[in-house]
Design a protein around this motif. Structure first.
Motif, PDB file in Angstrom:
ATOM      1  N   MET A  38       0.836  -1.200   0.000  1.00  0.00           N
ATOM      2  CA  MET A  38       0.000   0.000   0.000  1.00  0.00           C
ATOM      3  C   MET A  38       0.874   1.255   0.000  1.00  0.00           C
ATOM      4  O   MET A  38       0.627   2.194  -0.757  1.00  0.00           O
ATOM      5  CB  MET A  38      -0.932   0.013   1.217  1.00  0.00           C
ATOM      6  N   ILE A  39       1.916   1.280   0.807  1.00  0.00           N
ATOM      7  CA  ILE A  39       2.802   2.444   0.878  1.00  0.00           C
ATOM      8  C   ILE A  39       3.518   2.645  -0.445  1.00  0.00           C
ATOM      9  O   ILE A  39       3.594   3.768  -0.955  1.00  0.00           O
ATOM     10  CB  ILE A  39       3.790   2.306   2.056  1.00  0.00           C
ATOM     11  N   ARG A  40       4.031   1.553  -1.060  1.00  0.00           N
ATOM     12  CA  ARG A  40       4.694   1.664  -2.361  1.00  0.00           C
ATOM     13  C   ARG A  40       3.733   2.202  -3.414  1.00  0.00           C
ATOM     14  O   ARG A  40       4.085   3.046  -4.231  1.00  0.00           O
ATOM     15  CB  ARG A  40       5.254   0.306  -2.799  1.00  0.00           C
ATOM     16  N   THR A  41       2.500   1.723  -3.388  1.00  0.00           N
ATOM     17  CA  THR A  41       1.489   2.180  -4.345  1.00  0.00           C
ATOM     18  C   THR A  41       1.211   3.659  -4.185  1.00  0.00           C
ATOM     19  O   THR A  41       1.214   4.414  -5.166  1.00  0.00           O
ATOM     20  CB  THR A  41       0.192   1.372  -4.153  1.00  0.00           C
ATOM     21  N   LEU A  42       0.962   4.089  -2.970  1.00  0.00           N
ATOM     22  CA  LEU A  42       0.652   5.502  -2.735  1.00  0.00           C
ATOM     23  C   LEU A  42       1.837   6.398  -3.055  1.00  0.00           C
ATOM     24  O   LEU A  42       1.663   7.502  -3.589  1.00  0.00           O
ATOM     25  CB  LEU A  42       0.176   5.697  -1.295  1.00  0.00           C
ATOM     26  N   MET A  43       3.042   5.935  -2.799  1.00  0.00           N
ATOM     27  CA  MET A  43       4.228   6.715  -3.152  1.00  0.00           C
ATOM     28  C   MET A  43       4.358   6.836  -4.669  1.00  0.00           C
ATOM     29  O   MET A  43       4.722   7.900  -5.180  1.00  0.00           O
ATOM     30  CB  MET A  43       5.476   6.083  -2.531  1.00  0.00           C
ATOM     31  N   ALA A  44       4.045   5.771  -5.401  1.00  0.00           N
ATOM     32  CA  ALA A  44       4.116   5.817  -6.866  1.00  0.00           C
ATOM     33  C   ALA A  44       3.103   6.799  -7.426  1.00  0.00           C
ATOM     34  O   ALA A  44       3.412   7.590  -8.326  1.00  0.00           O
ATOM     35  CB  ALA A  44       3.892   4.425  -7.448  1.00  0.00           C
ATOM     36  N   VAL A  45       1.879   6.782  -6.899  1.00  0.00           N
ATOM     37  CA  VAL A  45       0.848   7.718  -7.361  1.00  0.00           C
ATOM     38  C   VAL A  45       1.283   9.147  -7.053  1.00  0.00           C
ATOM     39  O   VAL A  45       1.182  10.038  -7.893  1.00  0.00           O
ATOM     40  CB  VAL A  45      -0.525   7.397  -6.718  1.00  0.00           C
ATOM     41  N   VAL A  53      -3.745  -0.894  -8.465  1.00  0.00           N
ATOM     42  CA  VAL A  53      -3.955  -1.293  -7.075  1.00  0.00           C
ATOM     43  C   VAL A  53      -5.088  -2.304  -6.983  1.00  0.00           C
ATOM     44  O   VAL A  53      -5.997  -2.321  -7.810  1.00  0.00           O
ATOM     45  CB  VAL A  53      -4.268  -0.084  -6.154  1.00  0.00           C
ATOM     46  N   ARG A  54      -5.004  -3.121  -5.978  1.00  0.00           N
ATOM     47  CA  ARG A  54      -6.031  -4.118  -5.704  1.00  0.00           C
ATOM     48  C   ARG A  54      -7.160  -3.457  -4.921  1.00  0.00           C
ATOM     49  O   ARG A  54      -6.922  -2.702  -3.980  1.00  0.00           O
ATOM     50  CB  ARG A  54      -5.397  -5.256  -4.888  1.00  0.00           C
ATOM     51  N   LEU A  55      -8.384  -3.705  -5.353  1.00  0.00           N
ATOM     52  CA  LEU A  55      -9.539  -3.174  -4.637  1.00  0.00           C
ATOM     53  C   LEU A  55      -9.759  -3.962  -3.357  1.00  0.00           C
ATOM     54  O   LEU A  55      -9.260  -5.076  -3.198  1.00  0.00           O
ATOM     55  CB  LEU A  55     -10.789  -3.249  -5.521  1.00  0.00           C
ATOM     56  N   GLY A  56     -10.543  -3.401  -2.468  1.00  0.00           N
ATOM     57  CA  GLY A  56     -10.833  -4.057  -1.194  1.00  0.00           C
ATOM     58  C   GLY A  56      -9.709  -3.804  -0.219  1.00  0.00           C
ATOM     59  O   GLY A  56      -9.033  -2.794  -0.279  1.00  0.00           O
ATOM     60  N   GLY A  57      -9.496  -4.740   0.655  1.00  0.00           N
ATOM     61  CA  GLY A  57      -8.458  -4.565   1.662  1.00  0.00           C
ATOM     62  C   GLY A  57      -8.748  -3.359   2.531  1.00  0.00           C
ATOM     63  O   GLY A  57      -9.863  -3.149   2.980  1.00  0.00           O
ATOM     64  N   HIS A  58      -7.721  -2.507   2.718  1.00  0.00           N
ATOM     65  CA  HIS A  58      -7.863  -1.349   3.596  1.00  0.00           C
ATOM     66  C   HIS A  58      -7.966  -0.038   2.825  1.00  0.00           C
ATOM     67  O   HIS A  58      -8.040   1.019   3.441  1.00  0.00           O
ATOM     68  CB  HIS A  58      -6.681  -1.264   4.558  1.00  0.00           C
ATOM     69  N   LEU A  59      -7.953  -0.091   1.487  1.00  0.00           N
ATOM     70  CA  LEU A  59      -7.959   1.148   0.713  1.00  0.00           C
ATOM     71  C   LEU A  59      -9.369   1.583   0.334  1.00  0.00           C
ATOM     72  O   LEU A  59      -9.912   2.507   0.904  1.00  0.00           O
ATOM     73  CB  LEU A  59      -7.109   0.990  -0.549  1.00  0.00           C
TER      74      LEU A  59
END
Length: 179
Positions: A38-45, A53-59
């Protein structure tokens, strides 16, 4: 008469046992891999890259509607309801709006004539945060860190405004999901 005595463990023995029960020191907690992703994804965006990104989870989960005039009216109404609509991505090529809603919404979403809600195991590509105009998918309503689109008011708004075209057949054909 006294019974057999049992020696109590020493503090050293108790600490040793706790360390053994804790497991290897370098084994990360099971949910830490998800957090790292999640952190890597948000940093990339944030760095200006489109990121899948994968839906569901905590996002978040996503509600999909048409992106025509009625959908724009729905965003305006959600602006009034929310004091500024939560994040919405427009895909002008596909003709869709992707409304980012709280995680777990897909599990509670009931059939709707003008929208489909997807969660895990599906994915979505988030445009970079600085993409606010086409070409390609862009942030129609930019993502704010403090809010998502609430599903209750969104359902009511979509039922009232009725954005077209409906996404059901297109998603069923593309994803093989029953909508």
């Amino acid at each position: 008469m006294t019974g057999p005595t049992t020696a109590l463990p020493t503090s050293h023995d108790m600490i040793k046992r706790f360390v053994e029960l804790a497991g290897p020191a370098r084994t990360p907690a099971a949910d830490m891999a998800d957090l790292a992703d999640m952190i890597r994804t948000l940093m990339a965006v944030q760095a200006g890259r489109d990121t899948r990104v994968r839906l569901g989870g905590h996002l978040f989960d996503v509600v999909i509607t048409g992106s025509g005039v009625q959908a724009r009216c729905a965003v305006a109404l959600m602006d009034e309801i929310q004091g500024g609509c939560g994040p919405v991505i427009e895909d002008p090529e596909g003709g869709w709006f992707y409304w980012l809603v709280p995680p777990g919404s897909a599990a509670r979403w009931t059939s709707h004539p003008h929208a489909v809600c997807l969660g895990a195991p599906h994915t979505i590509t988030l445009p970079s945060l600085n993409r606010t105009v086409p070409p390609g998918p862009y942030w129609f309503r930019p993502s704010a860190s403090d809010r998502l689109v609430p599903t209750g008011p969104l359902r009511e708004t979509l039922a009232q405004i009725r954005p077209e075209p409906t996404p059901h057949a297109a998603l069923a054909a593309r994803l093989g999901v029953d909508t």
